[in-house]
Design an enzyme around this catalytic site. Structure first.
Site, PDB file in Angstrom:
ATOM      1  N   CYS A  91       0.902  -1.330  -0.052  1.00  0.00           N
ATOM      2  CA  CYS A  91       0.134   0.071  -0.194  1.00  0.00           C
ATOM      3  C   CYS A  91       0.898   1.491  -0.030  1.00  0.00           C
ATOM      4  O   CYS A  91       0.614   2.490  -0.266  1.00  0.00           O
ATOM      5  CB  CYS A  91      -0.875   0.004   1.157  1.00  0.00           C
ATOM      6  SG  CYS A  91      -0.206   0.035   2.622  1.00  0.00           S
ATOM      7  N   HIS A 108      -1.167   1.152   7.634  1.00  0.00           N
ATOM      8  CA  HIS A 108      -1.774   1.078   6.304  1.00  0.00           C
ATOM      9  C   HIS A 108      -1.799   2.462   5.580  1.00  0.00           C
ATOM     10  O   HIS A 108      -2.046   3.610   6.361  1.00  0.00           O
ATOM     11  CB  HIS A 108      -3.053   0.656   6.138  1.00  0.00           C
ATOM     12  CG  HIS A 108      -3.931   0.536   4.829  1.00  0.00           C
ATOM     13  ND1 HIS A 108      -3.445  -0.162   3.857  1.00  0.00           N
ATOM     14  CD2 HIS A 108      -4.737   1.241   4.081  1.00  0.00           C
ATOM     15  CE1 HIS A 108      -3.986   0.035   2.647  1.00  0.00           C
ATOM     16  NE2 HIS A 108      -4.776   0.859   2.938  1.00  0.00           N
TER      17      HIS A 108
END
Ligand code: ZN
Length: 417
Positions: free
Chosen positions: A68, A352
């Site tokens: 990510c 994330h």
């Protein structure tokens, strides 16, 4: 729309345990005006490529396993039309054998008065596999073919792994941004393109160290890819706004006590005043909020407190006269508009990344969360300001501002629509 649905759907994949951030110092580059010939060439390129840029919607990137961070940075690079223009000229200059159909189309455009230089072509498949700008171009073409909602950056990730950017591990966005940029710069080779890349991203500052007992002083210029902004002051007090962080970054620091330096003129250790002055700002200004705090125990923790940043940033209003080393014409260009935010959610050890990017073609904000892309509002972007009590929530980590006059780099687009 995106405000609730897009945000809640977001999965929280483990990512990111930032190692020590390397400050992005790089060699000094000259800031030259773009030659007229090149400008004309770029305008012609617009008519070939601009349509594709405008017609395709934002495309997601599949998560390959903790990718990510890479995905977010790739979106920030590839949504910047000024960057993709350099990337495509790389194809034109250095990879003339690739995409023959494209090349012949370009050739008919540029044959007159434009010298093709067949240099440093990565001719073998192995060379192409390890060529970062080439793999970025392939990914961009894949994203723009318009057939899929998202594509996988597998080849590029594999290419990066050949340059010691590991797959399936947690990366720090500021560090990975620097790594990607250095690889691009190293592999583009052609001086003209490297210079354009530097003009697009590098910040020029003057470091100034002066003895407080005599007149001895040392000045040196250096360039940086990001301004690594502290979010706490020397007494660990929270800085309240982005403007405060910038002001604090350029605030002179007294080197006294244990930090005293040896003065050649005084012949002994004396108190010095260390300061930085802003000399030149690039088209795309990258600000790095140092939200990850490294303690002596080597534990890393995240600083999630509320820190607002503006959509419009005028550096002339933020810095004092003494914090700048630039003439009025340079300073007149220091007006920026927010282009992208790379945000991090979760803790320092598990989190994330996603990217909020304001499209340069439709001026709307999009959230790029791996393969999911949705339109969002400015209020959604403001959610990344942070909150002390909700430390796992998203916080802005990298901010990308774009010069106001650089917002419309495509004078030819409207003509060819
Ligand atoms: Zn001295």
């Amino acid at each position: 729309m995106g405000q609730t649905s897009g945000r809640e759907e977001r999965s929280r994949k483990p990512e990111v345990a930032p190692s020590k951030i390397m400050e992005a110092e790089i060699e000094v580059q000259n800031n030259k005006e773009e030659p007229k010939e090149v400008k004309a060439k770029n305008q012609k390129l617009t008519s070939v490529f601009g349509l594709a840029d405008l017609k395709n919607e934002a495309i997601g990137l599949y998560n390959l396993g903790q990718s990510c961070c890479l995905n977010s940075l790739l979106q920030v690079f590839l949504m910047n039309i000024r960057f993709t223009r350099i990337l495509r000229r790389y194809l034109l200059f250095e990879l003339p054998g690739v995409f023959p159909w494209l090349h012949s189309a370009l050739h008919s455009f540029f044959y007159m008065g434009c010298a093709f230089e067949r240099i440093t072509v990565p001719s073998s498949p192995a060379q192409r596999r390890s060529n970062v700008p080439y793999q970025m171009l392939l990914l961009l073409e894949k994203m723009q073919c318009g057939k899929c909602k998202a594509v996988g950056p597998t080849d590029l990730a594999r290419c990066l792994s050949e340059h010691r950017v590991e797959l399936f591990v947690q990366h720090d966005a500021a560090q990975l941004f620097l790594t990607l940029w250095n690889l691009l710069k190293k592999q583009m080779k052609k001086a003209e393109l490297v210079e354009e890349l530097c003009d697009l991203y590098t910040i020029c500052i003057q470091e100034h160290v002066a003895c407080q007992k005599c007149s001895f002083e040392v000045k040196s210029k250096s360039t940086m890819l990001t301004l690594p902004l502290p979010v706490l002051d020397a007494h660990s007090h929270r800085l309240k706004t982005l403007e405060d962080c910038l002001q604090y970054f350029f605030h002179p620091e007294e080197l006294s006590g244990q930090n005293m330096c040896f003065c050649q003129q005084c012949g002994r250790k004396t108190t010095f005043l260390q300061s930085m002055k802003l000399v030149h700002l690039p088209q795309t200004l990258t600000l790095h909020l140092k939200r990850f705090c490294f303690e002596r125990s080597s534990r890393t923790h995240k600083l999630s407190h509320y820190l607002p940043f503006p959509q419009e940033l005028d550096l002339r209003q933020v810095l004092t006269e003494s914090q700048c080393q630039a003439d009025d014409s340079e300073k007149a260009t220091w007006q920026y508009e927010l282009f992208a935010v790379v945000a991090h959610s979760g803790s320092a050890s598990c989190g994330h990344y996603c990217a909020y990017i304001r499209s340069l073609t439709d001026c709307k904000w999009y959230c790029f969360n791996d393969s999911e892309v949705c339109q969002v509002s400015w209020d959604d972007v403001k959610c990344t300001y942070g909150h002390s009590n909700l430390y796992w929530r998203e916080t802005a980590y990298l901010l990308f501002y774009m010069k106001k006059q650089a917002q419309q780099p495509w004078p030819g687009v409207s003509e060819c629509l």
